[in-house]
Scaffold this active site. Sequence first.
Site, PDB file in Angstrom:
ATOM      1  CB  CYS A 156      -0.918   0.008   1.213  1.00 15.18           C
ATOM      2  SG  CYS A 156      -2.002   1.446   1.299  1.00 15.18           S
ATOM      3  N   PRO A 157       0.821   2.061  -1.052  1.00 17.21           N
ATOM      4  CG  PRO A 157       0.151   3.220  -2.964  1.00 17.21           C
ATOM      5  CD  PRO A 157       0.048   1.887  -2.298  1.00 17.21           C
TER       6      PRO A 157
END
Length: 366
Positions: A156-157
């Site tokens: 997840c950025p």
Amino acid sequence: MAPSGSGSVKRSCQRVLYWIPVLFISIIVCWSYYAYVIQLCIESMGNIGEKVVCLLAYHVFFIMFAWAYWKTIFTKPMNPSKEFHLSYADKELMERVDRGESQQELLRRIAKDLPVYTRTMSGAIRYCDRCQLVKPDRCHHCSVCDKCILKMDHHCPWVNNCVGFSNYKFFLLFLAYSLLYCLFTAATDLQYFIKFWTNGLPDTQAKFHIMFLFFAAAMFSVSLSSLFGYHCWLVSKNRSTLEAFRAPAFRHGADKSGFSLGFSKNLRQVFGDEKKYWFLPVFTSLGDGCSFPTCLVNQDPEQPPTPAGNNSAVKNGDNHPFPAKPLRESQSHLLNSEKSWPEHDVGEDKEKHGTSNPAMTIENET
């Protein structure tokens, strides 16, 4: 030396860039705190009772959201234990042998005593050539982290971290509390947002903070509700995001419900047995991340189920012994637990426990 130094600088720049989404979210949250507490509650609300209630409730949601977000970001993903890694001698032997049957035979010897029950889609043992390890069930190699992550869901950025076994509960709570935070902000800001359009607010800078606060809270509420709903569905089915797109493969083939034990047990696998800790960002997930209870269906009729704990060897068509592996404590805890809620999941009636590890071919998978 120059290429090495250049590569180090590039990696450092990438690490800095990866923090930009987290910084963006942090700035939005800090601004929303100022806009809600100072501009809305203190400057715009005239009713003292409404002001106190809103401030108390807001800070509860804010603290829980910030706590869950912090834990999701800074909880390190768990990697496979040493037993799944090749030893130094095995690594040297792997380099010397041909990339053919000799290498496959070596990997069979390494993998035969490990608690792995899933395969690649082509029927091979899941092996990571980059990390030089046999992948545990539900483990995947993250190209961003450049590591194998236990029960990897996705990278997840927005948290600059891999979401996996060690922090999946924190990620779910982060989604839940951020959704509640946005819904509460939008709901309590709505009447003042309406006053903005009807010229019911004094002409100060507060009116613009109130307007943009409602837009931001409503916009994030829509996106978060769909994402949170999707992950609730995944938990109920005991699947990761990766498994939802590509079903795990067992001896009988791909089975999207292979790890599903019924709704209540699926929920307990992520949140634990003690309900008092379910809504707190503290680690309570069951198991060790390396092995998971399975619901093996459509089993090969020539391979009858073996009771858990039976170590008798089972041979495949190539006469390679694969001893039946007893369930680990992390697996048998859910399967043998009497502390369960009423369930009517048809899949549980078909469970086959302690199934021997099937014969597999080997191929590299990164």
